[in-house]
Design a protein around this motif. Structure first.
Motif, PDB file in Angstrom:
ATOM      1  N   MET A   1      47.735  38.346  37.305  1.00 47.14           N
ATOM      2  CA  MET A   1      48.190  37.137  37.151  1.00 47.14           C
ATOM      3  C   MET A   1      48.177  36.698  38.411  1.00 47.14           C
ATOM      4  SD  MET A   1      47.662  35.708  34.075  1.00 47.14           S
ATOM      5  CE  MET A   1      47.594  35.964  32.303  1.00 47.14           C
TER       6      MET A   1
ATOM      7  N   THR B   1      51.378  32.324  37.125  1.00 46.58           N
ATOM      8  CA  THR B   1      51.929  32.766  35.894  1.00 46.58           C
ATOM      9  C   THR B   1      52.191  31.590  34.975  1.00 46.58           C
ATOM     10  OG1 THR B   1      53.898  32.622  37.212  1.00 46.58           O
ATOM     11  CG2 THR B   1      52.876  34.692  36.984  1.00 46.58           C
TER      12      THR B   1
ATOM     13  N   LYS C   1      48.505  30.586  33.547  1.00 48.76           N
ATOM     14  CA  LYS C   1      48.158  31.653  33.265  1.00 48.76           C
ATOM     15  C   LYS C   1      46.599  31.704  33.387  1.00 48.76           C
ATOM     16  CE  LYS C   1      51.588  32.625  30.598  1.00 48.76           C
ATOM     17  NZ  LYS C   1      52.491  33.948  30.873  1.00 48.76           N
TER      18      LYS C   1
END
Length: 369
Positions: A149, A152, A155
């Motif tokens: 990722m 974060t 996403k």
């Protein structure tokens, strides 16, 4: 060929295998720059490039630098990664030898050596030098080198595909499900430096994202070389998609990038690709343990555009001078542009509705370690 080898062996005392190999190398060189001879057959099927499955070294991918070589990335499980080396570090010396002015091949030859041996590498990071002793070891080269990722909060996932080798689509499936389980909403698919691989893998991987339309067509001298491949996968990943490319993205990488771009499935970000639009087919030899790889066809984009010598122009161009391309720093500008492109569009715009060239607008993003 065998008759010539026998004559050379009896009159000149030359080994038959050596004569056959020299004849093969010379003959194929006269055809085109992509036809070639290889000892021992590798993967079967039409290819748009070839790659090895393992290397012995310290686990770094390098790029030419005036003072030696700059690290693009470290390979998973390699000694360089374990020692904390990172993108942007400049290797300026190997075993106390200065590397300034050497070619990339010369630098690589100094770094590589027998498995289990050690090498002393002088590294410069932000004008600070350090010497690191690394142990050379066999490193398995997988098709996918990075899955993580990169944002974060939003996403946004990243998958870096190094080559379209055998099993690439299975590796991709595992990577996609891993990111999906982490809540991935969008994907950056990194094909920078990817030289290609199997045509079948390029088609299968394109099928994971393109829900309908043509993927690629090939045209050759024989009827069997004329094909049209269209999307057939019933269940495709529908998340917003950005594909990173550069001047070293070639062959199968260009097939995938063109399929994404011309089917308006996502955005292509980076710099114009290499433009290798030919397919090689392998022909095993009986005289020696080797294979002819002969150019048998050209491939064309979904709209029928010839790829050879042309390549793929990005939707979002990340302009960098030759000096900037050489001075690779720890911050990845292409990746930042890709993330920014995702964040500056509504989710549906990057699924199947993209059209026209785009400009990257400033956006807030956060990279995870």
């Amino acid at each position: 060929m065998r008759q010539a080898a026998d004559i050379a062996g009896s009159q000149l005392r030359m080994q038959a295998t050596g004569v056959i190999c020299e004849f093969a190398y010379g003959s194929l060189e006269a055809l085109d720059k992509h036809s070639r001879f290889e000892f021992t057959p590798t993967s079967s099927g039409p290819r748009v490039d070839a790659g090895d499955n393992s290397v012995v070294g310290v686990g770094v991918q390098l790029k030419t630098h005036r003072d030696g070589a700059v690290i693009l990335r470290t390979l998973n499980g390699g000694a360089a990664q374990q020692a904390g080396l990172q993108r942007g570090d400049v290797i300026v010396g190997v075993n106390q030898r200065n590397l300034a002015g050497l070619t990339l091949d010369e630098v690589a030859n100094l770094i590589t050596g027998p498995a289990g041996s050690t090498v002393a590498i002088d590294v410069r990071r932000e004008d600070k030098n350090a010497r690191v002793n690394l142990s050379r070891q066999a490193i398995r080269i997988t098709n996918i080198s990075e899955v993580k990722m990169v944002d974060t909060q939003q996403k946004i996932g990243l998958i870096r595909l190094e080559k379209f080798g055998e099993g690439a689509v299975q590796e991709l499936d595992r990577a996609l499900w891993s990111l999906h389980q982490q809540g991935m909403n969008s994907l950056v698919f990194d094909l920078r430096g990817n030289p290609g691989g199997l045509l079948t893998e390029a088609i299968s991987i394109s099928n994971r994202f393109v829900p309908s339309g043509k993927i690629v067509s090939t045209r050759g001298r024989n009827q069997s070389d004329n094909t049209i491949e269209s999307a057939t996968h019933d269940q495709t990943w529908k998340m917003p998609l950005v594909v990173l490319v550069d001047g070293d993205s070639a062959s199968a990488s260009e097939i995938f990038a063109a399929a994404i771009q011309e089917n308006r499935r996502g955005l292509i970000v980076g710099r114009k690709t290499y433009g290798k639009g030919t397919v090689q087919t392998h022909f095993p030899l009986q005289s020696v343990s080797g294979t002819f790889w002969l150019t048998t066809a050209k491939f064309y984009s979904p709209t029928g555009r010839e790829m050879a010598g042309v390549g793929v122009n990005p939707d979002v161009t990340v302009n960098m001078s030759e000096r900037e391309l050489e001075e690779i720093g720890p911050i990845d500008r292409d990746l930042k542009a890709g993330v920014s492109a995702i964040l500056s569009h509504k989710p549906g715009e990057l699924v199947n509705n993209m059209s026209g060239r785009q400009q990257v607008r400033p956006a807030q993003f956060q990279f995870s370690g």
